[in-house]
Design a protein around this motif. Structure first.
Motif, PDB file in Angstrom:
ATOM      1  N   ARG A 184       8.989  41.008 -55.504  1.00  0.00           N
ATOM      2  CA  ARG A 184       8.765  42.333 -56.081  1.00  0.00           C
ATOM      3  C   ARG A 184       9.450  43.396 -55.229  1.00  0.00           C
ATOM      4  O   ARG A 184       9.749  43.164 -54.063  1.00  0.00           O
ATOM      5  N   ILE A 211      10.408  43.992 -65.290  1.00  0.00           N
ATOM      6  CA  ILE A 211       8.986  43.934 -65.656  1.00  0.00           C
ATOM      7  C   ILE A 211       8.143  43.642 -64.416  1.00  0.00           C
ATOM      8  O   ILE A 211       8.474  42.765 -63.619  1.00  0.00           O
ATOM      9  N   ASP A 212       7.065  44.382 -64.233  1.00  0.00           N
ATOM     10  CA  ASP A 212       6.142  44.206 -63.106  1.00  0.00           C
ATOM     11  C   ASP A 212       6.815  44.395 -61.747  1.00  0.00           C
ATOM     12  O   ASP A 212       6.436  43.753 -60.768  1.00  0.00           O
ATOM     13  N   ARG A 213       7.860  45.239 -61.696  1.00  0.00           N
ATOM     14  CA  ARG A 213       8.541  45.581 -60.442  1.00  0.00           C
ATOM     15  C   ARG A 213       9.217  44.376 -59.787  1.00  0.00           C
ATOM     16  O   ARG A 213       9.352  44.295 -58.566  1.00  0.00           O
TER      17      ARG A 213
END
Length: 181
Positions: A118, A81-83
């Protein structure tokens, strides 16, 4: 480190709690192995994670480390999720236990602060506002606050610099899980 399971493949229930003892994130995993950094648990794609008000099935292989320290990192084979590729919960020291039937559990208190990496390498500390709110709400003792802040700074530097266990060690454990999936 306290006693941990030693046989690869041993099922382990992962039990994150909040300071007041209420359940937080829960999931099942299996022991990949133990090294100088702690116990490494794997979870296959489709593994269910849940807490009050939220749940998801992970879409990628995940490996989590449970050291004798105040943090628990999770490494994702593909950005989650969200890289996110690495997500580190700042916690109390994980505690291992076994019930009367021989089932293993690792339990720790989530202290809100998270260190995140990330895809692309950006590293940051997340949920500092939640940590401040919960420090007041739950009455975290001063020594717990200082330790959580110090752990977040230390993990941030290790992750940013790719120092172990955030370098080749975690990559090797993650590849073991990926190959098994």
């Amino acid at each position: 480190m306290t006693a941990t399971p030693t046989r690869p493949g041993t099922p382990v229930h992962v039990d994150y709690r909040k300071w007041d003892g209420s359940p937080h994130w829960q999931n099942d995993a299996h022991l990949l192995g133990v090294d100088e950094y702690g116990a490494w648990l794997g979870a296959a794609p489709g593994t269910h994670f849940e807490r009050a008000g939220a749940s998801f099935d992970v879409s990628t292989s995940v490996v989590s480390l449970f050291p004798a320290a105040g943090f628990t990192p999770s490494f994702y084979d593909q950005p989650a999720i969200d890289r996110v590729v690495v997500y580190v919960d700042i916690t109390t020291t994980p505690q291992w236990s076994q019930d009367d039937d021989g089932n293993w559990r690792v339990t720790m208190v989530d202290l809100d602060l998270d260190v995140v990496q990330r895809a692309g390498g950006m590293v940051y500390v997340d949920d500092e506002d939640e940590f401040a709110d919960h420090t007041k709400l739950f009455g975290y003792p001063d020594d717990i606050v200082r330790q959580a802040e110090a752990d977040a700074r230390r993990v941030f530097a290790l992750l940013r610099d790719g120092d172990e266990p955030f370098g080749e060690v975690s990559s090797a454990w993650l590849q073991r899980q990926v190959q098994a999936d």
